[in-house]
Design a protein around this motif. Sequence first.
Motif, PDB file in Angstrom:
ATOM      1  N   GLN A  97       7.453  -2.572   6.741  1.00  0.00           N
ATOM      2  CA  GLN A  97       7.508  -3.340   5.498  1.00  0.00           C
ATOM      3  C   GLN A  97       7.849  -4.807   5.769  1.00  0.00           C
ATOM      4  OE1 GLN A  97       6.705  -2.158   2.401  1.00  0.00           O
ATOM      5  NE2 GLN A  97       6.786  -4.319   1.886  1.00  0.00           N
ATOM      6  N   ARG A  98       8.830  -5.035   6.650  1.00  0.00           N
ATOM      7  CA  ARG A  98       9.189  -6.423   6.972  1.00  0.00           C
ATOM      8  C   ARG A  98       8.037  -7.132   7.692  1.00  0.00           C
ATOM      9  NH1 ARG A  98      12.244  -4.987   3.852  1.00  0.00           N
ATOM     10  NH2 ARG A  98      14.512  -5.278   3.765  1.00  0.00           N
ATOM     11  N   THR A  99       7.364  -6.399   8.558  1.00  0.00           N
ATOM     12  CA  THR A  99       6.225  -6.985   9.267  1.00  0.00           C
ATOM     13  C   THR A  99       5.094  -7.311   8.299  1.00  0.00           C
ATOM     14  OG1 THR A  99       6.797  -5.732  11.257  1.00  0.00           O
ATOM     15  CG2 THR A  99       4.565  -6.621  11.123  1.00  0.00           C
ATOM     16  N   ALA A 100       4.821  -6.403   7.360  1.00  0.00           N
ATOM     17  CA  ALA A 100       3.758  -6.654   6.381  1.00  0.00           C
ATOM     18  C   ALA A 100       4.084  -7.872   5.519  1.00  0.00           C
ATOM     19  CB  ALA A 100       3.568  -5.414   5.510  1.00  0.00           C
ATOM     20  N   ASN A 101       5.339  -7.998   5.127  1.00  0.00           N
ATOM     21  CA  ASN A 101       5.735  -9.174   4.335  1.00  0.00           C
ATOM     22  C   ASN A 101       5.545 -10.459   5.139  1.00  0.00           C
ATOM     23  OD1 ASN A 101       6.422  -7.435   2.287  1.00  0.00           O
ATOM     24  ND2 ASN A 101       8.608  -7.421   2.790  1.00  0.00           N
ATOM     25  N   PHE A 102       5.901 -10.417   6.426  1.00  0.00           N
ATOM     26  CA  PHE A 102       5.748 -11.596   7.273  1.00  0.00           C
ATOM     27  C   PHE A 102       4.268 -11.953   7.461  1.00  0.00           C
ATOM     28  CE2 PHE A 102       5.222 -13.276  11.634  1.00  0.00           C
ATOM     29  CZ  PHE A 102       5.863 -14.501  11.452  1.00  0.00           C
TER      30      PHE A 102
ATOM     31  N   LYS B 267       0.789   9.384  -5.576  1.00  0.00           N
ATOM     32  CA  LYS B 267       0.363   8.009  -5.826  1.00  0.00           C
ATOM     33  C   LYS B 267       1.219   7.030  -5.030  1.00  0.00           C
ATOM     34  CE  LYS B 267      -1.711   4.612  -7.982  1.00  0.00           C
ATOM     35  NZ  LYS B 267      -3.126   4.279  -7.748  1.00  0.00           N
ATOM     36  N   LYS B 268       2.533   7.247  -5.042  1.00  0.00           N
ATOM     37  CA  LYS B 268       3.420   6.376  -4.287  1.00  0.00           C
ATOM     38  C   LYS B 268       3.103   6.445  -2.791  1.00  0.00           C
ATOM     39  CE  LYS B 268       7.366   6.622  -7.455  1.00  0.00           C
ATOM     40  NZ  LYS B 268       8.783   7.042  -7.596  1.00  0.00           N
ATOM     41  N   CYS B 269       2.815   7.653  -2.314  1.00  0.00           N
ATOM     42  CA  CYS B 269       2.503   7.821  -0.890  1.00  0.00           C
ATOM     43  C   CYS B 269       1.222   7.070  -0.516  1.00  0.00           C
ATOM     44  CB  CYS B 269       2.356   9.308  -0.558  1.00  0.00           C
ATOM     45  SG  CYS B 269       3.892  10.246  -0.691  1.00  0.00           S
ATOM     46  N   ILE B 270       0.234   7.122  -1.385  1.00  0.00           N
ATOM     47  CA  ILE B 270      -1.023   6.408  -1.093  1.00  0.00           C
ATOM     48  C   ILE B 270      -0.776   4.904  -1.039  1.00  0.00           C
ATOM     49  CG2 ILE B 270      -3.311   5.859  -2.001  1.00  0.00           C
ATOM     50  CD1 ILE B 270      -3.479   8.675  -3.092  1.00  0.00           C
ATOM     51  N   LEU B 271      -0.021   4.388  -2.021  1.00  0.00           N
ATOM     52  CA  LEU B 271       0.283   2.949  -2.020  1.00  0.00           C
ATOM     53  C   LEU B 271       1.029   2.553  -0.751  1.00  0.00           C
ATOM     54  CD1 LEU B 271       1.411   2.463  -5.725  1.00  0.00           C
ATOM     55  CD2 LEU B 271      -0.716   1.703  -4.693  1.00  0.00           C
ATOM     56  N   GLN B 272       1.965   3.386  -0.353  1.00  0.00           N
ATOM     57  CA  GLN B 272       2.760   3.072   0.831  1.00  0.00           C
ATOM     58  C   GLN B 272       1.937   3.192   2.101  1.00  0.00           C
ATOM     59  OE1 GLN B 272       6.165   5.683   1.705  1.00  0.00           O
ATOM     60  NE2 GLN B 272       7.442   3.856   1.850  1.00  0.00           N
ATOM     61  N   CYS B 273       1.120   4.236   2.178  1.00  0.00           N
ATOM     62  CA  CYS B 273       0.352   4.472   3.406  1.00  0.00           C
ATOM     63  C   CYS B 273      -0.732   3.416   3.594  1.00  0.00           C
ATOM     64  CB  CYS B 273      -0.266   5.871   3.367  1.00  0.00           C
ATOM     65  SG  CYS B 273      -0.933   6.418   4.950  1.00  0.00           S
ATOM     66  N   THR B 274      -1.341   2.969   2.516  1.00  0.00           N
ATOM     67  CA  THR B 274      -2.375   1.937   2.662  1.00  0.00           C
ATOM     68  C   THR B 274      -1.784   0.619   3.122  1.00  0.00           C
ATOM     69  OG1 THR B 274      -2.162   1.526   0.273  1.00  0.00           O
ATOM     70  CG2 THR B 274      -3.979   2.920   1.002  1.00  0.00           C
ATOM     71  N   GLN B 275      -0.490   0.396   2.867  1.00  0.00           N
ATOM     72  CA  GLN B 275       0.164  -0.785   3.412  1.00  0.00           C
ATOM     73  C   GLN B 275       0.406  -0.633   4.909  1.00  0.00           C
ATOM     74  OE1 GLN B 275       3.684  -1.315   1.075  1.00  0.00           O
ATOM     75  NE2 GLN B 275       2.605  -2.276  -0.628  1.00  0.00           N
TER      76      GLN B 275
END
Length: 838
Positions: free
Chosen positions: A345-350, A471-479
């Motif tokens: 998550q931190r890497t994706a934000n960066f 739904k939450k898992c899909i949103l998280q996994c696609t990130q």
Amino acid sequence: METNEENDLSDLQSSVYTFPSSVQNVIDQVLSSDDPLDQANFTVVDHINFLFPTEQSLSNIDDVMNKMELEIQTIDKEMSAVVCGQTDIGQDGKAALEDAQKVIKQLFVHIKDIKDKAEQSEEEVKEITRDIKQLDFAKRNLVTSITTLNHLHMLVEGVDTLKTLTQKKQYGEIILPLQAVTEVMQHFNGYMDIPQIKQLSDEVRQIHIELAQQITTDFKEAFSGQNPKYFNQLTDGCLVLSVLDPKVKKDLLTWFIDIQLKEYAHLFDENQDYAWLDKIDKRYAWLKKHLLDFESKFGTIFPPDWEVSERIAIQFCYVTREALTKLMHKRRSEIDVKLLLYAIQRTANFETLLAKRFTGSKLSISNPEIPSENGNTTVKNTENKTPGNPFEENNQVEHQQSTSPFINLIGSCFEPYLYIYIESLDRNLADLINKFVSDYKAQPPGGKDFEDNEGSNSVLSSCADLFVFYKKCILQCTQLSTGIIMLSLAETFQKYLREYALKILQNNLTKIGSGVGISTSVSSITRDFRDLSTSGFIQNLQSFLREGENTRFSKEEQARICCILTTAEYCLETTQQLEEKLREKTDKCYAKRINLSQEQDIFDGVISNCIQLLLQDLEAACDSALTTMTKMQWSSIEAVGDQSNYVNTIVVHLRQTIPTIRDRLSSCRKYFTQLCVKFANSFIVKLVQQLYKCKPLSAVGAEQLLLDVHMLKTALLDLPCTGYQVQRKAPASYVKVVIQGMANAEMILKIVMSPIDSSSDFVKECKMRLPDLQVSEFQKILDMKGLKKTEQVILIEQFKQPEGTDVSQTTKNYATQESPEHEAGRIRKLEKLIKKRI
């Protein structure tokens, strides 16, 4: 010659030619004629009848013959003239061909003359313009020579100037002459075999090398702290490097960026505490701070098109990815899902921040466009028991996918460890399913609080919670990734869809109805029957209940079945949306491998089981009532009255059960219609089977039974709309099933009521009313009429014979005790009674 022509004419006259219709139509258009002899469908007999319609008209036969002979002679002459005219055509054609050949020869001679004259003209033009071309070539060579001399002069002066400026390090003044000399040298690429030109070229190359070394040395001295005062001079040096070989600029930037990241490599060495994933934020914070310091101190040194800040960020990403890859491989056992998701998550934000700050045009690798959903989308898990579809686009705002090459530039190092996320997801889903099971056992649907719930409100809230979690898992996994990990995610989803269907839905179906729930509804049924029955019916009802062996579902159990059915229907539709969403979010090379059809079949099977249980519950009271019908003494009935008690039992049962089921299945009305159709088919088949057991039947008994069947037919037709305050029509498909099925039952009774005047007439009537009647069924009808075996033999033999065949030579009368007129009167009286009841 004349003999041949006469033979040809005789052949034409003796032959009849028939043309195709298309050819004949064209002939008619070109040679239109009203003469009957020219018609394609000409017949001699019709033409003669036309000429001589009566015997009196034969008196004119001589005139007609003379007229026809005259026409024949005329036609013969015309044909002879045409044939003779064709003999000269060959000679005329030959003469025309010879004339054409002569003209072609003349034309060929003219063309050759023109060609020769053209060649002569060309030679004359060449002679005239020969001197002009020589002058033109001389002018062109002169211009080229002058231009080359000018370029040579510029090159010599430019080389001298560059040598002087290079020695003085006047980089700002070097740029223009350096560009000019570089461009001029391109004109001498074809003159390198000339020693003087080759010498100048070597001097220019040497100047480039000296400038590159000199500027590079200046940079290294300036940034090593030896000559920091030359920073302003380095700005012009960068402009000079932009003109030199690109490799010089590349090498300088590589050296410079390595210097900028030296501190980072030391601070975040794998042996340092800051290197591990739990402090990954400090890596990214270091780059942010370093870029701010760099741009404030050295940003003005480099040209904007060099984009040094972006190059530093790119190299930082490469170094970080390599370092994290080695570190995670070394400390694999220390990675848990919480730490992994935190780092991702931190890497994706960066990476998102870099994508907004830089264009990514300086990335030296071919980075595929990896879609990623940025931002946090929260999904509220409310306690509302009316779930929506979490996978429909209008339920949530989807963020636009970024196509920046910075996305996943560092994050790709986490992909080999995403199985940890899937394993954690598997454990969470297992706990969630167990929680659903325990919640269901603690408070199963169908209680008092559940009785007022209708339609979509009767869907189990657990299924909505499950799909919201998906739904939450899909949103998280696609990130995290949209590659092969999505296949593992889909497999995990499939596993727990099957678990949910089995543990929450199917397993709870098998336990429904295990207890006897009939006692709870006896009082209500008895109360409703008081309004429909005469005195003494309560005793008959109680005996009927004692005789019935089938158990009934209580209201709670029935509500539970409806709840599971609507839940399975919701899961079926939502699983289809889930499959589409997974394919949409997955890379195309993997999307086709995602298939949830088996899970959809499982939910469809649960729906079928629910419908079957509801069908059995509907049939329970009806089966006992139909059994009661067969035990009645139909031969001893003396008069036709109201509908029988067993009909009241069935009608009250349907009126009590159907509205409740319909209300609970209001969100999936198609399955309610399917239940009604299945019940009608099953009930009608059982009714016909039980009718055959009602034997023997008197005429009055058959009338009473026909009245009962008609009332049952009316009840069935109103079945889907029973309990509605507003008048509604049943579905057309259902009405068709009821009318066709009950028509057979009515026909059976009408056949039983029909007298037997003759075996052939009676059999004919049976086959006409029941075209699909079998021998075994025909024998059952005869048993219902109370015929003896000896009386049935002739009728059965007659039934087996083809239609129109009479077994006995003499007509035998098997009429019943009453006359046919009397029987017809009774049937009319019964029909009036039925209409009155309706």
